[in-house]
Design an enzyme around this catalytic site. Structure first.
Site, PDB file in Angstrom:
ATOM      1  N   LYS A   1      11.399   6.472  -0.672  1.00  0.00           N
ATOM      2  CA  LYS A   1      10.440   7.402  -1.276  1.00  0.00           C
ATOM      3  C   LYS A   1      11.046   8.776  -1.555  1.00  0.00           C
ATOM      4  CE  LYS A   1       7.584   7.273   2.146  1.00  0.00           C
ATOM      5  NZ  LYS A   1       8.466   6.424   2.998  1.00  0.00           N
TER       6      LYS A   1
ATOM      7  N   SER B   1       1.906   7.409   4.405  1.00  0.00           N
ATOM      8  CA  SER B   1       0.455   7.239   4.169  1.00  0.00           C
ATOM      9  C   SER B   1       0.042   5.773   4.284  1.00  0.00           C
ATOM     10  CB  SER B   1       0.041   7.829   2.811  1.00  0.00           C
ATOM     11  OG  SER B   1       1.016   7.661   1.812  1.00  0.00           O
TER      12      SER B   1
END
Length: 201
Positions: A38, A106
């Site tokens: 990410k 998340s």
């Protein structure tokens, strides 16, 4: 919240900032396992968009936990609060006219839905960095999976805490199928599609 807090109405709007910047502002929210890529992807995408004269900024999990969210732990309640605060910051960046890249594990659907509600569905795009757990563990750049497997880290996503795969992300990045360069090109093309769509809406 105190009843005496009344937000001031400032004259400059997001629309005015977007007009001057020459592009709309929105959030690309990168979700995926630790080690999925990410932050690496967000970093290179930021460089590519900056070089193309876009107003852009990256919000990263470790960065915010060293500052704004330094007092939060990793139990479910603290992780939710970490993401809620980050969503509020991302919303401010959007209002400031920035394309904002947010790189956060998340893991829970309910938190991602809350993030979307805070930022606004019309300016939130969920990107799932789809990297298998075994690949993330092989990378284990920070040695966190090894510690989690040894019981030294609790509430570690995909080891002793859940990761709920996004059901309908706006973009999926399968890092086992694409090089970093091809992945970045895919995100940049996605950004250009968003801008074109919003400018002709």
């Amino acid at each position: 919240m105190s009843k005496n807090i009344i937000p001031h109405e400032f004259s400059l709007s997001k629309a005015a900032r977007n007009t001057r910047n020459g592009h709309p502002s929105f959030v690309l929210w990168f979700t995926g396992l630790s080690g999925s890529g990410k932050s690496t992807i967000a970093n290179v995408v930021e460089q590519a968009l900056f070089a193309a004269n876009y107003h852009i900024y990256v919000l990263d999990g470790d960065g915010l936990r060293n500052g704004l969210n330094a007092g939060l732990g990793f139990n479910e309640a603290d992780r939710s609060e970490n993401l809620r605060r980050t969503a509020e910051v991302a919303k401010l960046f959007v209002d400031a006219g920035m394309i904002t890249l947010a790189s956060f594990i998340s893991p829970l659907k309910k938190d991602r839905e809350n993030i979307k509600a805070i930022i606004g569905a019309e300016q939130f795009y969920e990107i799932f960095v789809d990297t298998p757990l075994e690949i993330c563990e092989q990378r284990d750049v920070k040695g966190l999976y090894k510690k989690a497997r040894a019981g030294e880290i609790l509430n570690f996503t995909a080891i002793n805490a859940p990761y709920e795969v996004p059901e309908h992300p706006d973009l999926i990045l399968k890092t086992t199928d694409l090089s970093l360069e091809a992945t970045v090109e895919k995100v940049v093309a996605f950004v250009e599609q968003i801008i074109t769509k919003q400018q002709h809406a």
